[in-house]
Design a protein around this motif. Structure first.
Motif, PDB file in Angstrom:
ATOM      1  N   SER A  29      85.828  29.950 140.087  1.00 42.48           N
ATOM      2  CA  SER A  29      84.911  31.037 140.429  1.00 42.48           C
ATOM      3  C   SER A  29      83.595  30.484 140.972  1.00 42.48           C
ATOM      4  CB  SER A  29      84.643  31.909 139.200  1.00 42.48           C
ATOM      5  OG  SER A  29      83.727  32.945 139.505  1.00 42.48           O
ATOM      6  N   ARG A  30      83.116  29.368 140.378  1.00 44.77           N
ATOM      7  CA  ARG A  30      81.879  28.754 140.872  1.00 44.77           C
ATOM      8  C   ARG A  30      82.048  28.255 142.304  1.00 44.77           C
ATOM      9  NH1 ARG A  30      81.407  26.959 135.333  1.00 44.77           N
ATOM     10  NH2 ARG A  30      82.637  25.074 135.756  1.00 44.77           N
ATOM     11  N   ALA A  31      83.264  27.865 142.652  1.00 45.05           N
ATOM     12  CA  ALA A  31      83.540  27.401 144.014  1.00 45.05           C
ATOM     13  C   ALA A  31      84.025  28.524 144.924  1.00 45.05           C
ATOM     14  CB  ALA A  31      84.589  26.291 143.969  1.00 45.05           C
ATOM     15  N   ASN A  32      84.020  29.765 144.407  1.00 45.92           N
ATOM     16  CA  ASN A  32      84.484  30.944 145.162  1.00 45.92           C
ATOM     17  C   ASN A  32      85.954  30.843 145.556  1.00 45.92           C
ATOM     18  OD1 ASN A  32      81.924  32.284 145.146  1.00 45.92           O
ATOM     19  ND2 ASN A  32      81.248  30.929 146.803  1.00 45.92           N
ATOM     20  N   TRP A  33      86.766  30.223 144.678  1.00 46.47           N
ATOM     21  CA  TRP A  33      88.206  30.152 144.895  1.00 46.47           C
ATOM     22  C   TRP A  33      88.871  31.317 144.182  1.00 46.47           C
ATOM     23  CZ3 TRP A  33      89.156  24.284 143.479  1.00 46.47           C
ATOM     24  CH2 TRP A  33      88.494  23.485 144.424  1.00 46.47           C
ATOM     25  N   LYS A  34      89.626  32.084 144.916  1.00 43.18           N
ATOM     26  CA  LYS A  34      90.342  33.201 144.304  1.00 43.18           C
ATOM     27  C   LYS A  34      91.796  32.857 144.007  1.00 43.18           C
ATOM     28  CE  LYS A  34      87.387  36.668 146.493  1.00 43.18           C
ATOM     29  NZ  LYS A  34      87.324  37.886 147.359  1.00 43.18           N
ATOM     30  N   ASP A  35      92.226  31.703 144.491  1.00 39.34           N
ATOM     31  CA  ASP A  35      93.605  31.262 144.247  1.00 39.34           C
ATOM     32  C   ASP A  35      93.647  29.750 144.393  1.00 39.34           C
ATOM     33  OD1 ASP A  35      96.264  31.327 143.650  1.00 39.34           O
ATOM     34  OD2 ASP A  35      96.864  32.541 145.371  1.00 39.34           O
ATOM     35  N   LEU A  36      94.721  29.148 143.909  1.00 37.09           N
ATOM     36  CA  LEU A  36      94.903  27.713 144.057  1.00 37.09           C
ATOM     37  C   LEU A  36      95.590  27.402 145.385  1.00 37.09           C
ATOM     38  CD1 LEU A  36      96.191  26.686 140.501  1.00 37.09           C
ATOM     39  CD2 LEU A  36      93.890  26.350 141.431  1.00 37.09           C
ATOM     40  N   MET A  37      95.198  26.301 145.995  1.00 40.04           N
ATOM     41  CA  MET A  37      95.883  25.849 147.203  1.00 40.04           C
ATOM     42  C   MET A  37      97.170  25.145 146.773  1.00 40.04           C
ATOM     43  SD  MET A  37      92.643  24.559 149.515  1.00 40.04           S
ATOM     44  CE  MET A  37      93.540  24.649 151.062  1.00 40.04           C
ATOM     45  N   PRO A  38      98.166  25.061 147.660  1.00 42.35           N
ATOM     46  CA  PRO A  38      99.471  24.498 147.281  1.00 42.35           C
ATOM     47  C   PRO A  38      99.404  23.132 146.612  1.00 42.35           C
ATOM     48  CG  PRO A  38      99.634  25.555 149.416  1.00 42.35           C
ATOM     49  CD  PRO A  38      98.183  25.601 149.035  1.00 42.35           C
ATOM     50  N   VAL A  39      98.564  22.215 147.124  1.00 45.43           N
ATOM     51  CA  VAL A  39      98.487  20.886 146.527  1.00 45.43           C
ATOM     52  C   VAL A  39      97.949  20.946 145.105  1.00 45.43           C
ATOM     53  CG1 VAL A  39      96.174  20.413 147.459  1.00 45.43           C
ATOM     54  CG2 VAL A  39      97.698  18.518 146.899  1.00 45.43           C
ATOM     55  N   GLN A  40      97.063  21.897 144.852  1.00 41.94           N
ATOM     56  CA  GLN A  40      96.517  22.056 143.501  1.00 41.94           C
ATOM     57  C   GLN A  40      97.554  22.665 142.562  1.00 41.94           C
ATOM     58  OE1 GLN A  40      93.222  24.508 144.568  1.00 41.94           O
ATOM     59  NE2 GLN A  40      92.114  22.839 145.587  1.00 41.94           N
ATOM     60  N   ALA A  41      98.234  23.704 143.029  1.00 44.14           N
ATOM     61  CA  ALA A  41      99.245  24.375 142.200  1.00 44.14           C
ATOM     62  C   ALA A  41     100.391  23.427 141.855  1.00 44.14           C
ATOM     63  CB  ALA A  41      99.782  25.606 142.930  1.00 44.14           C
ATOM     64  N   LYS A  42     100.768  22.538 142.787  1.00 39.68           N
ATOM     65  CA  LYS A  42     101.878  21.617 142.543  1.00 39.68           C
ATOM     66  C   LYS A  42     101.499  20.443 141.647  1.00 39.68           C
ATOM     67  CE  LYS A  42     105.097  22.194 146.389  1.00 39.68           C
ATOM     68  NZ  LYS A  42     105.874  21.462 147.421  1.00 39.68           N
ATOM     69  N   SER A  43     100.275  19.926 141.792  1.00 39.56           N
ATOM     70  CA  SER A  43      99.901  18.711 141.060  1.00 39.56           C
ATOM     71  C   SER A  43      99.307  18.970 139.686  1.00 39.56           C
ATOM     72  CB  SER A  43      98.899  17.895 141.886  1.00 39.56           C
ATOM     73  OG  SER A  43      97.693  18.612 142.088  1.00 39.56           O
ATOM     74  N   LEU A  44      98.631  20.100 139.485  1.00 37.39           N
ATOM     75  CA  LEU A  44      97.960  20.368 138.215  1.00 37.39           C
ATOM     76  C   LEU A  44      98.883  20.332 136.989  1.00 37.39           C
ATOM     77  CD1 LEU A  44      95.327  23.097 139.184  1.00 37.39           C
ATOM     78  CD2 LEU A  44      94.880  20.826 138.240  1.00 37.39           C
ATOM     79  N   PRO A  45     100.106  20.870 137.067  1.00 33.31           N
ATOM     80  CA  PRO A  45     100.967  20.790 135.876  1.00 33.31           C
ATOM     81  C   PRO A  45     101.196  19.359 135.391  1.00 33.31           C
ATOM     82  CG  PRO A  45     101.882  22.335 137.462  1.00 33.31           C
ATOM     83  CD  PRO A  45     100.755  21.626 138.151  1.00 33.31           C
ATOM     84  N   TYR A  46     101.191  18.403 136.291  1.00 29.04           N
ATOM     85  CA  TYR A  46     101.409  16.999 135.917  1.00 29.04           C
ATOM     86  C   TYR A  46     100.112  16.335 135.474  1.00 29.04           C
ATOM     87  CZ  TYR A  46     105.763  17.882 138.403  1.00 29.04           C
ATOM     88  OH  TYR A  46     106.958  18.422 138.811  1.00 29.04           O
ATOM     89  N   THR A  47      99.041  16.512 136.253  1.00 30.17           N
ATOM     90  CA  THR A  47      97.785  15.850 135.914  1.00 30.17           C
ATOM     91  C   THR A  47      97.211  16.386 134.598  1.00 30.17           C
ATOM     92  OG1 THR A  47      96.651  17.431 137.379  1.00 30.17           O
ATOM     93  CG2 THR A  47      97.182  15.257 138.274  1.00 30.17           C
ATOM     94  N   LEU A  48      97.391  17.675 134.331  1.00 30.21           N
ATOM     95  CA  LEU A  48      96.898  18.248 133.071  1.00 30.21           C
ATOM     96  C   LEU A  48      97.678  17.738 131.864  1.00 30.21           C
ATOM     97  CD1 LEU A  48      96.231  21.944 134.184  1.00 30.21           C
ATOM     98  CD2 LEU A  48      94.525  20.221 133.573  1.00 30.21           C
ATOM     99  N   LYS A  49      98.879  17.211 132.104  1.00 28.84           N
ATOM    100  CA  LYS A  49      99.690  16.616 131.034  1.00 28.84           C
ATOM    101  C   LYS A  49      99.451  15.106 130.909  1.00 28.84           C
ATOM    102  CE  LYS A  49     102.177  20.167 129.581  1.00 28.84           C
ATOM    103  NZ  LYS A  49     102.212  20.622 128.168  1.00 28.84           N
ATOM    104  N   GLY A  50      98.564  14.577 131.755  1.00 26.53           N
ATOM    105  CA  GLY A  50      98.266  13.153 131.681  1.00 26.53           C
ATOM    106  C   GLY A  50      99.281  12.265 132.366  1.00 26.53           C
ATOM    107  N   ILE A  51     100.103  12.820 133.250  1.00 17.20           N
ATOM    108  CA  ILE A  51     101.141  12.051 133.944  1.00 17.20           C
ATOM    109  C   ILE A  51     100.556  11.407 135.199  1.00 17.20           C
ATOM    110  CG2 ILE A  51     103.366  12.222 135.144  1.00 17.20           C
ATOM    111  CD1 ILE A  51     104.001  14.639 133.345  1.00 17.20           C
ATOM    112  N   ASP A  52     100.859  10.130 135.426  1.00 16.76           N
ATOM    113  CA  ASP A  52     100.430   9.453 136.651  1.00 16.76           C
ATOM    114  C   ASP A  52     101.097  10.112 137.861  1.00 16.76           C
ATOM    115  OD1 ASP A  52      99.093   7.774 134.982  1.00 16.76           O
ATOM    116  OD2 ASP A  52     100.088   5.931 135.618  1.00 16.76           O
ATOM    117  N   VAL A  53     100.332  10.269 138.939  1.00 18.30           N
ATOM    118  CA  VAL A  53     100.877  10.957 140.121  1.00 18.30           C
ATOM    119  C   VAL A  53     100.497  10.232 141.402  1.00 18.30           C
ATOM    120  CG1 VAL A  53     100.894  13.251 139.062  1.00 18.30           C
ATOM    121  CG2 VAL A  53      98.844  12.474 140.284  1.00 18.30           C
ATOM    122  N   MET A  54     101.355  10.391 142.405  1.00 17.37           N
ATOM    123  CA  MET A  54     101.047  10.034 143.790  1.00 17.37           C
ATOM    124  C   MET A  54     101.191  11.319 144.596  1.00 17.37           C
ATOM    125  SD  MET A  54     102.974   6.373 144.374  1.00 17.37           S
ATOM    126  CE  MET A  54     102.485   6.317 146.103  1.00 17.37           C
TER     127      MET A  54
END
Length: 479
Positions: A29-54
């Protein structure tokens, strides 16, 4: 949500915006984002679990938010020591990431930007006060680690933005030194890049533990299509335009194609005049000499090859990143063969063609015929080029300084009176020329090493490695 698990590799569906935690939704909301972009929606489930990602995604696709948002959930807000380190290749990108971080983090997390070309005092003060997230260029971050003003002993997340550049030759040695200060366990590593050439993927394995590959290009993490550009310039300014683009792109190796042997000879002479490591290849050379030149290119000892279409077929340089066309080829097929020298074996490839007004029309017809997306490439200004060179030179000099012993630095102080005399009057043309000549000589040597200089550099690296090893030991003992 977990949808399948094969060979201990967990797969998640993209994360909907509605399932974000409250603090992450507030950050968006502070960044005026009303939705997640595809790269964010795909990577967040892994990064929030502490999994290494490329993560592979094009520039401007939202990668910065993808690696900043997890920090809000994974870092301990009550402890103001460095818990996340974000490494970026340039000062401009560091400042951009810092701006985005301050917007997303609000008052929850503190961040600090570390880059060269500025005084250390303010950075020292900020680090002593304590920050959660450090964003910086490798050279300045390494300086603070050696000075012990930056402590990574409690680091939780290590992020590489534009990983293809961060793990390239220019930064790789600094990255290895930084790695020595990073805890061996319990540190999540995340790489974000638009492309992943094979050699970068190979190097990345030493930093990652069972990483998850996330691509927004139909699952092709390693493959990057070549990018085609045209730069419009006046016919009489083509040679200078080429040198400015070479300075801006700064490829480790490239082939520059010309239509005629005369132009090949001329351009090779111009590049050597500017101090570049360049050789020419045309039908005028005997076969034995041609093979010798190509072996130098394959072996990495030749930076720029200026050639006719003799080099456009049957020559395979796996990691050649750039091809430059000094002029539009006389037939359509030649363009494809020239462009095909780069972007091979899964590598990223860049093709830049210099055109005047008439050549631009020819190139447009060619691009339409082959259905190539041809993008404009602005001619870099002399001021922009000088700024880039100055930044590289500053980084190079800092590397040299870090490799020096205390006695060598003490010896260098003998020249302080001379330096003061030379810089006392900046209107004195001769004095300025003396200084610029010294800097230019060192700059040229910085990317044109002789065998003897490489051996000397190896000795310095060993000395530096020994020094950093002992510094880290003392660091751990609290000395």
């Amino acid at each position: 949500m977990v949808i399948k698990e094969n060979n201990s590799e967990i797969e998640f569906t993209p994360l909907p915006f509605e399932e974000l935690t409250k603090n992450l939704q507030e950050a968006c909301s502070r960044a005026n984002w009303k939705d997640l972009m595809p790269v964010q929606a795909k990577s967040l489930p892994y990064t929030l679990k502490g999994i290494d990602v490329m993560v592979q995604s094009r520039t401007g696709s939202g990668k910065t938010g993808a690696f900043l948002l997890p920090c809000l959930n994974l870092l301990d807000l009550s402890k103001t020591h460095c818990q996340a380190l974000i490494l970026v290749p340039t000062r401009e990108l560091a400042l951009q990431v810092e701006h985005d971080a301050k917007t997303l983090f609000g008052d929850e997390l503190s961040c600090l930007c570390l880059y060269g070309g500025t005084r250390y005092s303010k950075q020292f003060q900020a680090l002593q006060k304590g920050v959660h997230v450090v964003i910086g260029t490798p050279g300045r971050v390494l300086d603070h680690l050696i000075r012990r003003s930056l402590d990574l002993s409690k680091l939780k997340i290590l992020i590489f933005d534009e990983a293809d550049r961060m793990l390239s030759i220019g930064f790789y040695h600094d990255i290895l030194e930084i790695k020595r200060f990073v805890p061996q366990k319990n540190v999540q590593v995340a790489l974000f890049s638009a492309t992943y050439p094979p050699h970068v993927t190979s190097i990345a394995k030493s930093f990652l533990h069972n990483p998850k590959m996330i691509s927004l290009s139909e699952g092709q993490v390693h493959v990057a299509q070549a990018s085609h550009y045209f730069c419009e310039c006046k016919p009489m300014d083509k040679d200078r335009c080429l040198t400015r683009i070479l300075e801006k792109e700064n490829p480790s190796q490239a082939i520059i194609f010309c239509n005629t042997k005369n132009n090949v000879h001329y351009i090779a002479g111009v590049l050597r005049g500017f101090g570049y490591n360049a050789l020419e290849l045309s039908a005028d050379l005997p076969q034995e000499e041609r093979e010798e030149i190509l072996n130098k290119l394959r072996g990495g000892s030749l930076q720029y090859l200026v050639a006719t279409d003799l080099a456009s077929r049957g020559i395979d340089i796996p990691h050649l990143s750039h091809v430059f066309l000094y002029e539009v080829p006389e037939d359509k097929e030649s363009y494809i063969h020239r462009a095909g020298r780069t972007g091979r074996a899964g590598c990223a490839g860049t093709i830049i063609t210099l055109v005047d007004i008439m050549e631009k029309l020819e190139l447009e017809r060619l691009a339409k015929f082959y259905k190539i997306d041809m993008l404009p490439y602005p001619d870099p200004s002399s001021e922009e080029t000088a700024k880039l060179i100055s930044e590289r030179m500053a980084n190079h000099l800092n590397k040299l300084r870090r490799a020096k012993t205390g006695l060598e630095l003490e010896r260098a102080k003998r020249f302080i009176p001379l330096l003061k005399d030379l810089t006392q009057d900046f209107d004195d043309v001769e004095n300025i020329q003396l200084l610029t000549m010294l800097l230019d000589k060192e700059y040229q040597q910085s990317f044109t090493y002789t065998k003897k200089e490489k051996e000397k550099q190896t000795v310095q690296n060993k000395r530096r490695k020994f020094y950093h090893k002992n510094t880290k030991k003392n660091y751990a003992k609290g000395k």
